[in-house]
Every structure is written in C-alpha cells, then in structure tokens.
Design a protein around this motif. Sequence first.
Motif, PDB file in Angstrom:
ATOM      1  N   UNK A  19     -33.043  -9.431   4.660  1.00  0.00           N
ATOM      2  CA  UNK A  19     -32.697  -8.067   5.041  1.00  0.00           C
ATOM      3  C   UNK A  19     -31.589  -8.176   6.083  1.00  0.00           C
ATOM      4  N   UNK A  20     -30.366  -7.893   5.725  1.00  0.00           N
ATOM      5  CA  UNK A  20     -29.243  -8.107   6.645  1.00  0.00           C
ATOM      6  C   UNK A  20     -29.202  -7.092   7.783  1.00  0.00           C
ATOM      7  N   UNK A  21     -28.496  -7.416   8.856  1.00  0.00           N
ATOM      8  CA  UNK A  21     -28.347  -6.480   9.972  1.00  0.00           C
ATOM      9  C   UNK A  21     -27.794  -5.141   9.492  1.00  0.00           C
ATOM     10  N   UNK A  22     -28.377  -4.064   9.996  1.00  0.00           N
ATOM     11  CA  UNK A  22     -27.926  -2.731   9.634  1.00  0.00           C
ATOM     12  C   UNK A  22     -28.591  -2.159   8.401  1.00  0.00           C
ATOM     13  N   UNK A  23     -29.330  -2.970   7.666  1.00  0.00           N
ATOM     14  CA  UNK A  23     -29.994  -2.475   6.460  1.00  0.00           C
ATOM     15  C   UNK A  23     -31.030  -1.422   6.832  1.00  0.00           C
ATOM     16  N   UNK A  24     -31.013  -0.326   6.109  1.00  0.00           N
ATOM     17  CA  UNK A  24     -31.980   0.731   6.358  1.00  0.00           C
ATOM     18  C   UNK A  24     -33.297   0.386   5.681  1.00  0.00           C
ATOM     19  N   UNK A  25     -34.391   0.538   6.420  1.00  0.00           N
ATOM     20  CA  UNK A  25     -35.725   0.244   5.905  1.00  0.00           C
ATOM     21  C   UNK A  25     -36.417   1.561   5.572  1.00  0.00           C
ATOM     22  N   UNK A  26     -36.612   1.800   4.287  1.00  0.00           N
ATOM     23  CA  UNK A  26     -37.180   3.054   3.810  1.00  0.00           C
ATOM     24  C   UNK A  26     -38.693   2.908   3.690  1.00  0.00           C
ATOM     25  N   UNK A  27     -39.394   3.730   4.424  1.00  0.00           N
ATOM     26  CA  UNK A  27     -40.848   3.602   4.519  1.00  0.00           C
ATOM     27  C   UNK A  27     -41.527   3.609   3.154  1.00  0.00           C
ATOM     28  N   UNK A  28     -41.181   4.576   2.306  1.00  0.00           N
ATOM     29  CA  UNK A  28     -41.861   4.670   1.008  1.00  0.00           C
ATOM     30  C   UNK A  28     -41.550   3.474   0.109  1.00  0.00           C
ATOM     31  N   UNK A  29     -40.324   2.946   0.202  1.00  0.00           N
ATOM     32  CA  UNK A  29     -39.972   1.765  -0.590  1.00  0.00           C
ATOM     33  C   UNK A  29     -40.803   0.556  -0.164  1.00  0.00           C
ATOM     34  N   UNK A  40     -36.216  -6.567  16.708  1.00  0.00           N
ATOM     35  CA  UNK A  40     -35.745  -6.926  15.374  1.00  0.00           C
ATOM     36  C   UNK A  40     -35.312  -5.720  14.545  1.00  0.00           C
ATOM     37  N   UNK A  41     -35.722  -4.519  14.949  1.00  0.00           N
ATOM     38  CA  UNK A  41     -35.277  -3.305  14.268  1.00  0.00           C
ATOM     39  C   UNK A  41     -34.875  -2.271  15.311  1.00  0.00           C
ATOM     40  N   UNK A  42     -34.179  -1.241  14.853  1.00  0.00           N
ATOM     41  CA  UNK A  42     -33.854  -0.102  15.707  1.00  0.00           C
ATOM     42  C   UNK A  42     -34.367   1.161  15.029  1.00  0.00           C
ATOM     43  N   UNK A  43     -34.767   2.122  15.836  1.00  0.00           N
ATOM     44  CA  UNK A  43     -35.227   3.409  15.306  1.00  0.00           C
ATOM     45  C   UNK A  43     -34.491   4.517  16.040  1.00  0.00           C
ATOM     46  N   UNK A  44     -33.860   5.395  15.278  1.00  0.00           N
ATOM     47  CA  UNK A  44     -33.101   6.481  15.890  1.00  0.00           C
ATOM     48  C   UNK A  44     -33.151   7.712  14.996  1.00  0.00           C
TER      49      UNK A  44
END
Length: 240
Positions: free
Chosen positions: A31-41, A65-69
């Motif tokens: 999972x590369x930097x900046x990749x969006x992590x979709x909860x349902x996926x 390791x992640x950002x949330x905004x």
Amino acid sequence: MKRGPSEFVVPKMIGAEVARAFAEHIVYLRWPPGMRLIEEDLCAHFNVSRSPVRDAFQILDGEGLITRAAWRGVRVAPMSVADLDEIYKCRVALEGLVAAEAARNAGEADLALLSTLLTEMDAARADQDVEVFFDRNVAFTRTLHKASGNGTLSRVVSGIEKQALRYRYLAHQNTHEIMDVVCAGDRKVFEAIAARKPDLARRAAVKLIRHAHQVIARVVAEFEEAEQANAPRSRAPSPV
C-alpha cells in the motif's frame, strides 16, 4: 446486563490483529504512501466488520502509519526526507541507549540468538537475498531491544521502529549499500555487547544509525521526486 471481560477484550484483539495485517501491507509498500484506504473495501477483503477496521485505523494513526482527515478520508501516511529525519533523530538516541543497556543486561541466550542472526544476515547478503536479509535484520533489532532488559525503553523504541520500518524496507529494495552498512555496523554493536562494554556499544549503535540514515535519505529523496512527478491518488483500485 453486566458484560463479561471477553466482550470487551475480544473486539480489541481483533482490531489489533487487523492493524498488524494492515501495517504489514504498509511497511512492505504494498500500500504506497498516499493510498486511500476505503473502509468497505477493507472489510470485504479481510472479511471483518467495520468495528475492527476502525480500531485498526486508530492504532495505525497513533503509530504514524496512516493519516485521517475530513474530506480526504484515511490514507497511508506520506514518506519524506523530513519525516525520516525526525524518526532517525529519535532512533540515534534510543538505539544507542538500547545497545548500552544490552551490553549490561543481555543473557547468553540473547547473545547466541544475535550471533545466529548475524550469520544468517551475512549469508543473505552474500546471496543478495534482500527479503531474507531484511527479515533477519529486523529480528536482530528486536532481539537487541529485548536484550536491553528495560521494558519501558523497549516499548518506546519499538514505537519509533514501526515508523522506521518502511523507510528501511524501501532502502533495502533500492540499494545493496544498505546491506553492507548494516552488516558491518550490527557486527560492531554485537562485539561491543558481547564484550560487556556499554559505552562502546552505544557509540557503535549511534554510528550505525547515522550511517544508515544517510543511505536511506538518498533513496527517499529519489522516491519523493518520483512521487511528485506522479498524479495524486484519489482512490486506490484495490486494498491489496
């Protein structure tokens, strides 16, 4: 109705397990930097409910390791030379202290395991087997933390190490120089620990971390340039 302990513990255990699985994908750059992590996926792929995924997000956010905004959602944290510099300023001091404490407190079993891991690292380096080398190097570092005999120090430094791991992995994937630096540096650290010389062990660890930082920084700078040349990711096609 009063709840039993398992009703509180089990969901958190599941969240921690999911966080470890997610962290592996992040550290190994699947999972590369900046990749969006979709909860349902992620729920669908890992066959879990939303609750442990959200718990995992909270854990990974705390680990850097992640950002949330708002409006941008959850994304894999970016990688940059500036971030690397912050991490390695901490690692220099902490890993030096770990090595000094290990020289005072390491048991014979710790020394035997460290010696075995060094031998396996040498073999992997000779074979140019990056994956095995990285695995043994991480094991060597974590064995040192345990051998320090200082639980508080081990917990603090392991938190920093989690942020450093993907930078270390990126360097291992892009230059064999890092294997040369690590092999030579880890051996000097081990020899000082085995000789029960805390100050020498600390200085060897500090020298190693600083040298590794220089090598990794060059790789990350090239990585940043390549990332900036690409269009920003809005949504990843798949979580794996």
